[in-house]
Design an enzyme around this catalytic site. Sequence first.
Site, short mmCIF file in Angstrom:
data_model
loop_
_atom_site.label_atom_id
_atom_site.label_comp_id
_atom_site.label_asym_id
_atom_site.label_seq_id
_atom_site.Cartn_x
_atom_site.Cartn_y
_atom_site.Cartn_z
N ASN A 13 43.14 44.56 114.66
CA ASN A 13 44.40 44.91 115.32
C ASN A 13 44.63 46.41 115.12
O ASN A 13 45.05 46.84 114.06
CB ASN A 13 45.56 44.11 114.69
CG ASN A 13 46.90 44.53 115.27
OD1 ASN A 13 46.97 45.22 116.29
ND2 ASN A 13 47.98 44.13 114.61
N TRP A 14 44.32 47.17 116.18
CA TRP A 14 44.43 48.63 116.06
C TRP A 14 45.89 49.10 116.11
O TRP A 14 46.15 50.27 115.90
CB TRP A 14 43.65 49.30 117.18
CG TRP A 14 42.16 49.29 117.01
CD1 TRP A 14 41.46 48.87 115.91
CD2 TRP A 14 41.19 49.73 117.96
NE1 TRP A 14 40.12 49.03 116.12
CE2 TRP A 14 39.92 49.55 117.36
CE3 TRP A 14 41.26 50.24 119.26
CZ2 TRP A 14 38.74 49.88 118.03
CZ3 TRP A 14 40.08 50.58 119.92
CH2 TRP A 14 38.83 50.40 119.32
N LYS A 15 46.81 48.22 116.45
CA LYS A 15 48.22 48.60 116.62
C LYS A 15 48.27 49.79 117.59
O LYS A 15 47.44 49.88 118.48
CB LYS A 15 48.86 48.91 115.27
CG LYS A 15 48.56 47.83 114.21
CD LYS A 15 49.41 47.96 112.99
CE LYS A 15 48.94 46.96 111.95
NZ LYS A 15 49.87 46.73 110.88
N HIS A 100 53.60 38.89 116.43
CA HIS A 100 53.33 39.72 115.25
C HIS A 100 54.67 40.15 114.63
O HIS A 100 55.63 40.42 115.35
CB HIS A 100 52.51 40.95 115.65
CG HIS A 100 51.94 41.69 114.48
ND1 HIS A 100 52.71 42.52 113.69
CD2 HIS A 100 50.69 41.71 113.95
CE1 HIS A 100 51.94 43.03 112.73
NE2 HIS A 100 50.72 42.55 112.87
N GLU A 149 50.52 35.74 108.24
CA GLU A 149 50.69 37.14 107.86
C GLU A 149 52.02 37.34 107.13
O GLU A 149 53.04 37.62 107.78
CB GLU A 149 50.66 38.04 109.10
CG GLU A 149 49.33 38.06 109.81
CD GLU A 149 49.06 39.41 110.45
OE1 GLU A 149 47.96 39.91 110.30
OE2 GLU A 149 49.98 39.96 111.09
N GLY A 155 50.24 46.10 105.66
CA GLY A 155 50.19 47.55 105.49
C GLY A 155 50.65 48.03 104.13
O GLY A 155 51.05 49.18 103.98
N SER A 182 46.78 43.42 104.49
CA SER A 182 46.05 44.25 103.52
C SER A 182 44.65 43.73 103.20
O SER A 182 44.19 43.80 102.05
CB SER A 182 46.89 44.41 102.23
OG SER A 182 48.10 45.08 102.52
C1 PEP Z 1 48.40 43.39 110.83
O1 PEP Z 1 49.15 44.23 111.26
O2 PEP Z 1 48.14 42.39 111.52
C2 PEP Z 1 47.82 43.59 109.51
C3 PEP Z 1 47.30 42.56 108.92
O3 PEP Z 1 47.90 44.86 108.98
P1 PEP Z 1 47.19 45.39 107.64
O4 PEP Z 1 45.79 44.85 107.61
O5 PEP Z 1 47.21 46.89 107.77
O6 PEP Z 1 47.99 44.89 106.49
#
Ligand code: PEP
Length: 222
Positions: A13-15, A100, A149, A155, A182
């Site tokens: 997920n590049w956001k 999300h 999640e 993050g 993370s």
């Molecule tokens: C996400 O945004 O779906 C995510 C899991 O982010 P991160 O890996 O940076 O915690």
Amino acid sequence: MAGSDKNIWVIANWKANKNIQEALDWVAKVGPQIPKQNNLKVVVCPTFSVLSEVKKAIQVGNFPMLTGAQDLSPFGVGAYTGEEPAAILKQFVDLAILGHSERRQNFGETDEMVSQKVAQALANNITPLVCVQGKDTPVPDGVKLIAYEPIFAIGTSNPDTPQNASMVAKNFPGKEVLYGGSVTSTNVKAFVQQENVHGVLVGGASLEADEFLRIVKACEEI
Ligand code: PEP
């Protein structure tokens, strides 16, 4: 070859990151190194504006990767300015991340909107990947792929424990449940080794090609 037959999803997920050139550089580096293994499903989810270029690069390279969107419209085609309807996105994507927590927090997305988006995805043969923040998040009918999640883990460099992720996953019988929050190349194996965890959704650590490849390779060995 993986020792287990379960599907393992590794989803980037590049956001809101990467312009076209950055995205193509990543695909050129990652694509040729993805193992061709039926149960390993590697998916990249860029921004809408670079999706078509990423899709083209994957097709030209014949890389074993799928593409996903990070969202889609709760409506069909028509007078919905600024929206990205599933009926158009289906040209470019196999999957869509829906619900999300960043969309719920920053854009007021509700469970009702998530279920409208799921209906649009299903009607257009796009696999909905619904993000749940815990065992009580509703999952609309027809959804087979879920990402657990927890908000505290996104993050933050503070992942949930693999054991807890597995316990949460047990609340969604009959679904494939991924863990997100993370994930890095150091901790990924402990998550995907859990019987009920079918892969990972990776944000920050997916942006750097080498680190993402290390995550994929760790999953290949499960
Ligand atoms: C996400 O945004 O779906 C995510 C899991 O982010 P991160 O890996 O940076 O915690």
